[in-house]
Design a protein around this motif. Structure first.
Motif, PDB file in Angstrom:
ATOM      1  N   LEU A 213      26.260   6.851  -1.402  1.00 19.54           N
ATOM      2  CA  LEU A 213      27.016   5.682  -1.867  1.00 19.54           C
ATOM      3  C   LEU A 213      28.200   6.079  -2.752  1.00 19.54           C
ATOM      4  O   LEU A 213      28.859   5.213  -3.324  1.00 19.54           O
ATOM      5  CB  LEU A 213      26.093   4.738  -2.639  1.00 19.54           C
ATOM      6  CG  LEU A 213      25.007   4.053  -1.801  1.00 19.54           C
ATOM      7  CD1 LEU A 213      24.008   3.335  -2.685  1.00 19.54           C
ATOM      8  CD2 LEU A 213      25.627   3.088  -0.799  1.00 19.54           C
TER       9      LEU A 213
ATOM     10  N   MET B  85      24.730  -9.601   1.069  1.00 15.79           N
ATOM     11  CA  MET B  85      25.238  -9.512  -0.303  1.00 15.79           C
ATOM     12  C   MET B  85      25.701 -10.886  -0.763  1.00 15.79           C
ATOM     13  O   MET B  85      26.648 -11.456  -0.211  1.00 15.79           O
ATOM     14  CB  MET B  85      26.398  -8.517  -0.386  1.00 15.79           C
ATOM     15  CG  MET B  85      26.027  -7.096  -0.010  1.00 15.79           C
ATOM     16  SD  MET B  85      27.440  -5.964  -0.209  1.00 15.79           S
ATOM     17  CE  MET B  85      26.674  -4.400   0.237  1.00 15.79           C
TER      18      MET B  85
ATOM     19  N   GLN C 219      24.420  -2.745  -9.151  1.00 18.23           N
ATOM     20  CA  GLN C 219      24.560  -3.091  -7.734  1.00 18.23           C
ATOM     21  C   GLN C 219      24.340  -1.868  -6.853  1.00 18.23           C
ATOM     22  O   GLN C 219      23.730  -1.956  -5.782  1.00 18.23           O
ATOM     23  CB  GLN C 219      25.939  -3.681  -7.467  1.00 18.23           C
ATOM     24  CG  GLN C 219      26.080  -5.128  -7.887  1.00 18.23           C
ATOM     25  CD  GLN C 219      27.368  -5.721  -7.371  1.00 18.23           C
ATOM     26  OE1 GLN C 219      28.315  -5.002  -7.051  1.00 18.23           O
ATOM     27  NE2 GLN C 219      27.419  -7.039  -7.287  1.00 18.23           N
TER      28      GLN C 219
ATOM     29  N   ILE D 123      22.486  -5.633   5.557  1.00 16.97           N
ATOM     30  CA  ILE D 123      22.409  -5.944   4.127  1.00 16.97           C
ATOM     31  C   ILE D 123      23.147  -7.254   3.870  1.00 16.97           C
ATOM     32  O   ILE D 123      24.307  -7.404   4.266  1.00 16.97           O
ATOM     33  CB  ILE D 123      23.014  -4.829   3.260  1.00 16.97           C
ATOM     34  CG1 ILE D 123      22.237  -3.524   3.428  1.00 16.97           C
ATOM     35  CG2 ILE D 123      23.004  -5.234   1.787  1.00 16.97           C
ATOM     36  CD1 ILE D 123      22.744  -2.387   2.563  1.00 16.97           C
TER      37      ILE D 123
ATOM     38  N   LEU E  68      29.095   1.981   4.529  1.00 16.93           N
ATOM     39  CA  LEU E  68      27.885   1.476   5.181  1.00 16.93           C
ATOM     40  C   LEU E  68      28.169   1.022   6.611  1.00 16.93           C
ATOM     41  O   LEU E  68      27.434   1.353   7.547  1.00 16.93           O
ATOM     42  CB  LEU E  68      27.301   0.304   4.371  1.00 16.93           C
ATOM     43  CG  LEU E  68      26.791   0.629   2.965  1.00 16.93           C
ATOM     44  CD1 LEU E  68      26.340  -0.628   2.251  1.00 16.93           C
ATOM     45  CD2 LEU E  68      25.654   1.637   3.023  1.00 16.93           C
TER      46      LEU E  68
ATOM     47  N   MET F 278      20.686  -8.522  -1.269  1.00 23.20           N
ATOM     48  CA  MET F 278      21.105  -8.338  -2.661  1.00 23.20           C
ATOM     49  C   MET F 278      21.525  -9.701  -3.202  1.00 23.20           C
ATOM     50  O   MET F 278      22.545 -10.246  -2.805  1.00 23.20           O
ATOM     51  CB  MET F 278      22.289  -7.378  -2.751  1.00 23.20           C
ATOM     52  CG  MET F 278      21.948  -5.936  -2.468  1.00 23.20           C
ATOM     53  SD  MET F 278      23.450  -4.915  -2.426  1.00 23.20           S
ATOM     54  CE  MET F 278      24.214  -5.377  -4.009  1.00 23.20           C
TER      55      MET F 278
ATOM     56  N   VAL G 113      26.924  -5.947   7.372  1.00 23.44           N
ATOM     57  CA  VAL G 113      26.913  -6.558   6.042  1.00 23.44           C
ATOM     58  C   VAL G 113      27.258  -8.035   6.180  1.00 23.44           C
ATOM     59  O   VAL G 113      28.280  -8.389   6.775  1.00 23.44           O
ATOM     60  CB  VAL G 113      27.926  -5.875   5.100  1.00 23.44           C
ATOM     61  CG1 VAL G 113      28.001  -6.612   3.766  1.00 23.44           C
ATOM     62  CG2 VAL G 113      27.552  -4.414   4.867  1.00 23.44           C
TER      63      VAL G 113
ATOM     64  N   MET H  65      21.697  -1.408  -3.851  1.00 25.43           N
ATOM     65  CA  MET H  65      22.036  -0.932  -2.499  1.00 25.43           C
ATOM     66  C   MET H  65      21.208   0.287  -2.126  1.00 25.43           C
ATOM     67  O   MET H  65      20.725   0.406  -0.993  1.00 25.43           O
ATOM     68  CB  MET H  65      23.526  -0.575  -2.422  1.00 25.43           C
ATOM     69  CG  MET H  65      24.452  -1.747  -2.341  1.00 25.43           C
ATOM     70  SD  MET H  65      26.144  -1.174  -2.005  1.00 25.43           S
ATOM     71  CE  MET H  65      27.068  -2.349  -2.972  1.00 25.43           C
TER      72      MET H  65
END
Length: 528
Positions: free
Chosen positions: A156, A193, A176, A191, A215, A112, A222, A180
């Motif tokens: 989410l 970010m 956002q 992921i 998550l 992202m 992350v 996701m």
């Protein structure tokens, strides 16, 4: 067991409202992703000089570093945008190559970016399945896409969003969530970010953190990149630090590593007092900017304040409170429906940027890249843009004179690289902000309106910009600062205006209120 909240006694709560992250037990022996001695050069310039990274399943791993440290190059290498020149990437213990973004997705890596890659003209469902549409016999399975979109949004915590809503109508925070959800529509295990909280207000950041926790509780890792050091205490498990394309620390404890140590690892020096000392404004200082009963229908009303020569006035409040719109109306970019703006003895024409600039008002907008700079033009053009008449003879621009003036400002503001012909696009966020300050100094501005002056700027450059702002005030300019970071407003301003729902709730000296006091006023004012 809970991680201690960063909103306790003596903490700073300007960016996040008391989010408490559960401690995640990370198995560092079973790495998900390992990066070893990765290098990357562009046209002979070494962006990565040997970077290491170790990501475990289910952790939030914060990557810190100043602009130019190599963070963007690193994440684009992991995302398949760039191919490394050397080093090794291991995924679940196996050496891999990531030649394309599609290959990264197939492995289980999604990214992202700070500039979200959603398409405003499409619906949420269309965005989520863009590029891997659910289809049969050449036709899109819209009902199935909507069904799966609802499931992803529920996962989410955003089941209130409709799969059929157009993404262009959503807030930055909800965009956002769409990004996701798109990642989770694949079998994602990691992921990345990039500055996800940069455009979010306090409550939106808190919600983002809850989503990140959900998550990681599912085992998804992350990688979280941020300039806001206070965030890592609440969201992070471990930290890796980059400086000048090299790794200076790998896998530090987010809870136990002191902030001064992180700053030293990022900058190579101690940054003890990030805000420069205030110089008292003389009691007889002349009023430079006088705003009276200013209003913009449906946005704000009854806004009145003054700024004296040498004074910094700060507007503190949540995103959407009307802060930026107040600055834009003072600047003439929006036409006031009531009230007046005076610079010295001159009353300004409503809705006239030309009149404001002639009177000595300069604006550094929130979106400096799209609204403040001509990114593909050289530095010297951007610095002299507001003063072109000074550098025009017989209808032709005197580039030699403009370059000379720009070079003086480049030296004064310590712009790096010090090349007047370099495109503004290639500079870091901190140096781009310096260009805007230099532009208005060349123009002879008396009033500086600064909207989010350090957004996307690293901690070392922030200290420089804070000093520049204070120096400009000390030289007799009137300065108005808007920032989402309450700590920044209190650290810079002599006087603070607390804003909520388009109204000024309180005006008082900055040393008579703290961050918790501002937040208390804002929340009560917004609920009223």
């Amino acid at each position: 067991m809970l991680r201690a909240s960063a909103c306790g006694k003596g903490s700073r709560a300007g960016a996040v409202s008391c989010y408490v992250r559960p401690v995640i037990k990370v198995d560092h022996q079973s790495s998900l992703l390992q990066v070893r001695d990765v290098t990357k050069s562009f046209a002979g310039v070494r962006a990565l000089r040997g970077v290491d990274l170790d990501i475990a399943p289910g952790e939030v791993h914060c990557v810190l570093g100043q602009n130019g440290a190599g963070k963007s190059t690193l994440i684009k290498t992991l995302a398949g945008v760039h191919r490394p020149d050397g080093g090794e990437i291991r995924w679940r213990g196996e050496v891999v190559e990531i030649p394309t973004p599609e290959a990264a997705i197939e492995l289980g890596i999604a990214t992202m970016y700070q500039e979200l890659d959603v398409v405003d003209g499409l619906t949420i469902a269309e965005n989520i399945f863009l590029g891997h549409e659910l289809a049969r016999g050449g036709f899109t399975k819209r009902s199935e896409a909507a069904k799966q979109t609802r499931a992803l949004l529920k996962r989410l915590g955003h089941s209130n969003l409709s799969p059929h809503a157009e993404v262009g109508s959503l807030s930055a925070a909800n965009k956002q969530i769409v990004s996701m959800a798109r990642a989770l529509s694949h079998d994602i295990k990691l992921i990345i970010m990039d500055e996800p909280s940069a455009v979010l207000d306090t409550e939106e950041v808190k919600n983002l953190f809850h989503v990140v926790h959900e998550l990681t509780s599912e085992g998804i890792a992350v990688v979280y990149i941020t300039h806001r050091l206070e965030e890592i205490r609440q969201i992070g498990d471990r930290i890796t630090v980059l400086k000048d394309g090299r790794t200076t620390a790998v896998g530090l404890s987010a809870a136990d590593t002191p902030t001064p140590e992180l700053i030293r690892l990022m900058t190579g020096r101690e940054v003890a007092n990030i805000f420069p000392p205030r110089i008292p404004v003389p009691a007889d200082a002349a009023t430079v900017l006088d705003v009276r009963d200013l209003a913009l229908d449906g946005v704000f009303e009854d806004v009145s304040f003054t700024v004296r020569a040498g004074e910094v006035v700060g507007l503190a409040g949540l995103v959407g409170s009307g802060r930026s719109e107040i600055l834009e109306t003072v600047y003439g970019a929006r036409k006031a429906t009531n009230g007046s703006v005076k610079v010295g003895d001159k009353a300004l024409k409503k809705g006239s940027v030309v009149d404001a600039v002639k009177a000595g008002i300069g604006l550094s907008p929130e979106e400096r890249k799209s609204q403040g700079l001509v990114l593909d033009e050289p530095i010297f053009v951007n610095i002299t843009l507001a003063s072109m008449k000074k550098f025009t003879k017989g209808g032709f621009t005197d580039d030699r004179s403009a370059r000379k003036t720009a070079l003086e400002q480049i030296e004064a503001f310590e712009l790096r690289p010090a090349d007047p012909d370099r495109a503004a696009r290639t500079l870091s966020g901190g140096n781009q902000q310096k260009i805007l300050l230099a532009r208005w100094l060349v123009h002879g501005t008396r009033v500086l309106l600064l909207d989010e002056p350090t957004r996307g700027v690293d901690v070392g450059a922030r200290a420089e910009i804070y000093t520049l702002i204070r120096d400009l005030a000390a030289a007799g300019n009137a300065v108005v600062v808007v920032s989402s970071e309450i700590e920044e407003v209190l650290g810079l301003a002599d006087v603070v205006l607390v804003v909520a729902d388009g109204r000024i709730l309180r005006t008082l000296p900055s040393d008579q209120i703290d961050e918790h006091g501002v937040l208390d006023l804002v929340m009560k004012g917004s609920a009223a």
